[in-house]
Design a protein around this motif. Structure first.
Motif, short mmCIF file in Angstrom:
data_model
loop_
_atom_site.label_atom_id
_atom_site.label_comp_id
_atom_site.label_asym_id
_atom_site.label_seq_id
_atom_site.Cartn_x
_atom_site.Cartn_y
_atom_site.Cartn_z
N GLY A 105 0.77 -1.24 0.00
CA GLY A 105 0.00 0.00 0.00
C GLY A 105 0.80 1.28 0.00
O GLY A 105 0.21 2.36 0.10
N ALA A 106 2.11 1.19 -0.14
CA ALA A 106 2.94 2.38 0.01
C ALA A 106 2.66 3.43 -1.07
O ALA A 106 2.65 4.64 -0.79
CB ALA A 106 4.43 1.99 -0.03
N PHE A 107 2.42 2.99 -2.30
CA PHE A 107 2.17 3.96 -3.38
C PHE A 107 0.83 4.66 -3.17
O PHE A 107 0.72 5.88 -3.34
CB PHE A 107 2.20 3.25 -4.74
N THR A 108 -0.19 3.91 -2.79
CA THR A 108 -1.49 4.52 -2.57
C THR A 108 -1.47 5.41 -1.33
O THR A 108 -2.15 6.45 -1.28
CB THR A 108 -2.57 3.44 -2.45
N GLU A 113 -1.47 10.92 0.95
CA GLU A 113 -0.75 11.97 1.66
C GLU A 113 -0.50 13.19 0.79
O GLU A 113 -0.39 14.31 1.29
CB GLU A 113 0.56 11.42 2.20
N ASN A 114 -0.44 12.99 -0.54
CA ASN A 114 -0.21 14.10 -1.46
C ASN A 114 -1.51 14.66 -2.03
O ASN A 114 -1.50 15.44 -2.98
CB ASN A 114 0.70 13.65 -2.60
N GLY A 115 -2.65 14.26 -1.45
CA GLY A 115 -3.92 14.84 -1.83
C GLY A 115 -4.51 14.34 -3.13
O GLY A 115 -5.45 14.94 -3.65
N LYS A 116 -4.00 13.23 -3.64
CA LYS A 116 -4.55 12.68 -4.88
C LYS A 116 -5.82 11.87 -4.63
O LYS A 116 -6.64 11.70 -5.54
CB LYS A 116 -3.51 11.79 -5.57
N LEU A 117 -5.97 11.34 -3.42
CA LEU A 117 -7.11 10.51 -3.05
C LEU A 117 -7.50 10.83 -1.62
O LEU A 117 -6.67 11.29 -0.83
CB LEU A 117 -6.74 9.02 -3.11
N ASP A 118 -8.78 10.57 -1.26
CA ASP A 118 -9.11 10.54 0.15
C ASP A 118 -9.09 9.08 0.61
O ASP A 118 -8.85 8.16 -0.18
CB ASP A 118 -10.43 11.25 0.45
N LEU A 119 -9.35 8.86 1.89
CA LEU A 119 -9.24 7.49 2.41
C LEU A 119 -10.26 6.55 1.81
O LEU A 119 -9.98 5.38 1.57
CB LEU A 119 -9.38 7.50 3.94
N THR A 120 -11.47 7.03 1.55
CA THR A 120 -12.47 6.14 0.97
C THR A 120 -12.07 5.73 -0.44
O THR A 120 -12.31 4.58 -0.85
CB THR A 120 -13.86 6.81 0.93
N GLN A 121 -11.44 6.61 -1.19
CA GLN A 121 -10.97 6.26 -2.53
C GLN A 121 -9.80 5.30 -2.46
O GLN A 121 -9.68 4.39 -3.29
CB GLN A 121 -10.61 7.52 -3.31
N PHE A 434 -3.35 -3.86 1.40
CA PHE A 434 -2.97 -3.68 -0.01
C PHE A 434 -1.89 -4.70 -0.40
O PHE A 434 -1.14 -5.21 0.42
CB PHE A 434 -2.39 -2.28 -0.22
N CYS A 435 -1.82 -4.95 -1.72
CA CYS A 435 -0.70 -5.73 -2.24
C CYS A 435 0.51 -4.82 -2.38
O CYS A 435 0.40 -3.62 -2.50
CB CYS A 435 -1.07 -6.35 -3.58
N ILE A 436 1.68 -5.45 -2.37
CA ILE A 436 2.92 -4.68 -2.64
C ILE A 436 2.89 -4.25 -4.09
O ILE A 436 2.52 -5.01 -4.99
CB ILE A 436 4.15 -5.56 -2.34
#
Length: 438
Positions: A105-108, A113-121, A434-436
């Motif tokens: 899950g590191a990329f997501t 953290e960079n505002g591209k997604l919220d937690l639900t997304q 998440f998967c790696i």
């Protein structure tokens, strides 16, 4: 400064293509160190990768510049030939160059953290990767598109509207403001309470789509449960013998009915037994039946109503099996139950049973006034928000200060769902699944 990380984004093992993705500030430096003359962003080029004088592979290379990338930072993809030796060699070269292997899950997480997604997304991405049915995929895509986030944001906007009215009376009591200004917040809060209650009263529809609808076969020993189980899963998954009590434990199988994921469970026959192993099987059967979304009560000619009759609920289905035997010996079933006839060994009634189950799943899992809640985390935060709004509504005409504090707590609960505040305590839980590589 954020470090640069990498991961294999395709399944491990032999394949035509293996994709390694990188993200972080050193992407361009790492590509140059691998002998890559940097292409324009978002332009795919073929480059030969080298490290310490050795050729690693001829790869397709793409670059993405911040913020126009999935993670919102500099990123790159290496499309390699899919042999294990190639992937291992390139991975080792990246480690030698100071790039860190990514955790699940590191990329997501960086995208969040960079505002591209919220937690639900972010959660929707994990659900989309895991989706095995059309309905699971559709639900995840709707959530990724912001359906849940917009619903929660709407609740929060209404809440802040009410809170602003309350705060105005608290902060400006001597100004020329109409008396009982806070009372104007009452109708807003009443509607919000109604909306929150409707959102919570969804029968856990979203969680059942995501995790699978639970159907359990129950009945007397030798009623034909295991034969019906095998017919529905279309394989010899359960042992079938004429000996009563053959099934001792719960046997689960995953299948798809009407586009929905289902977990079908075969269970031990319900009877009193002095055999400790069989008795434990009966205990597990009862527990699984209690927790099921739907119970299929399997009854053969000559069976008593027995203990299964105490477990079924209105809306469950009675299946009369062994129709090739004396049908007059079937017991009378409660009127509250639908009844079908099926004989798996003869192939009778299976199509009608599948159609009934498809219709039942569609009735239980489709529709709804709001996008379905997909996780217990969302449900708990909405329950907190509802309790706080109800407390604030009660305090509104008595103590606006107390009402304001209740409404602020409600707003905080809603904001935690999407990760606007108080996010640290849930990040590990969200991204651990998440998967790696994602």
């Amino acid at each position: 400064m954020t470090d640069t990380l990498f991961a294999l984004a395709t399944p491990p093992g032999r394949g035509a293509v293996a994709v390694i993705r990188l993200s972080g500030p050193d992407c361009d430096r790492v590509l140059a160190a691998l002998g890559v003359s940097l292409p324009a962003p978002r332009m795919a080029v073929v480059r030969t990768l080298c490290h310490r004088g050795e050729t690693l592979d001829q790869a397709l290379v793409l670059r993405f510049k911040a913020p126009a990338s999935y993670t919102g930072e500099d990123a790159a993809e290496l499309h390699l030939h899919g042999g294990r030796a190639v992937v291992e060699a390139v991975s080792q070269a990246l480690i030698d160059l100071g790039v860190r292997p990514a955790e699940p899950g590191a990329f997501t997480r960086r995208a969040f953290e960079n505002g591209k997604l919220d937690l639900t997304q972010a959660e929707a991405i994990a659900d989309l990767i895991d989706a095995e049915t059309a309905e699971q995929s559709a639900q995840a895509l709707g959530q990724l598109g912001g359906a849940l986030a917009e619903t929660y944001a709407g609740f929060r906007r209404d809440l802040l509207t009410a809170l602003s009215l309350v705060e105005a009376e608290i902060d400006f009591p001597d100004e020329d403001i109409p008396d009982a200004l806070a009372s104007r917040a009452g109708p807003v809060l009443d509607q919000l309470i109604t909306d929150l209650e409707r959102a919570l009263a969804d029968g856990r529809r979203g969680e059942r789509i995501r995790d699978g609808y639970r159907i359990v076969l129950i009945g007397e020993t030798n009623a034909g449960k295991s034969s019906l189980f095998n017919a529905l899963v279309e394989r010899e998954a359960a042992i079938v013998t004429p000996i009563a009590g053959t099934t001792r434990d719960v046997l689960d199988a995953a299948l798809v009915i009407g586009g929905y994921a289902v977990t079908l469970s075969d269970t031990a026959g319900l009877r009193d037994s002095q055999d400790p192993v069989e008795a434990e099987g009966v205990r597990r059967a009862r527990a699984r039946a209690e927790a099921a979304d739907l119970r299929l009560w399997v009854v053969a000619p000559g069976d008593p109503v027995g203990p299964a009759g105490a477990l079924v609920r209105s809306g469950d289905l009675c299946i009369r099996t062994k129709a090739d035997l004396n049908r007059a010996d079937w017991p009378d079933m409660p009127e509250r139950l639908a009844t079908l006839t099926a004989s798996p060994t003869e192939g009778e009634g299976l199509e009608a049973l599948t159609d009934w189950l498809s219709n039942r799943l569609a009735a239980d899992l489709s529709g709804g006034d709001f996008p379905a809640l997909t996780r217990e985390r969302h449900r708990l935060r909405l329950e907190e928000a509802l309790a706080s709004v109800q407390a604030g509504r009660q305090a509104l005409s008595v103590a606006p200060e107390m009402a304001g504090e209740d409404l602020r707590r409600a707003a905080a609960s809603l904001a935690r769902i999407t990760g606007e505040i108080g996010v640290e305590d849930v990040l590990g839980e969200v991204f651990a699944s998440f998967c790696i590589g994602k």
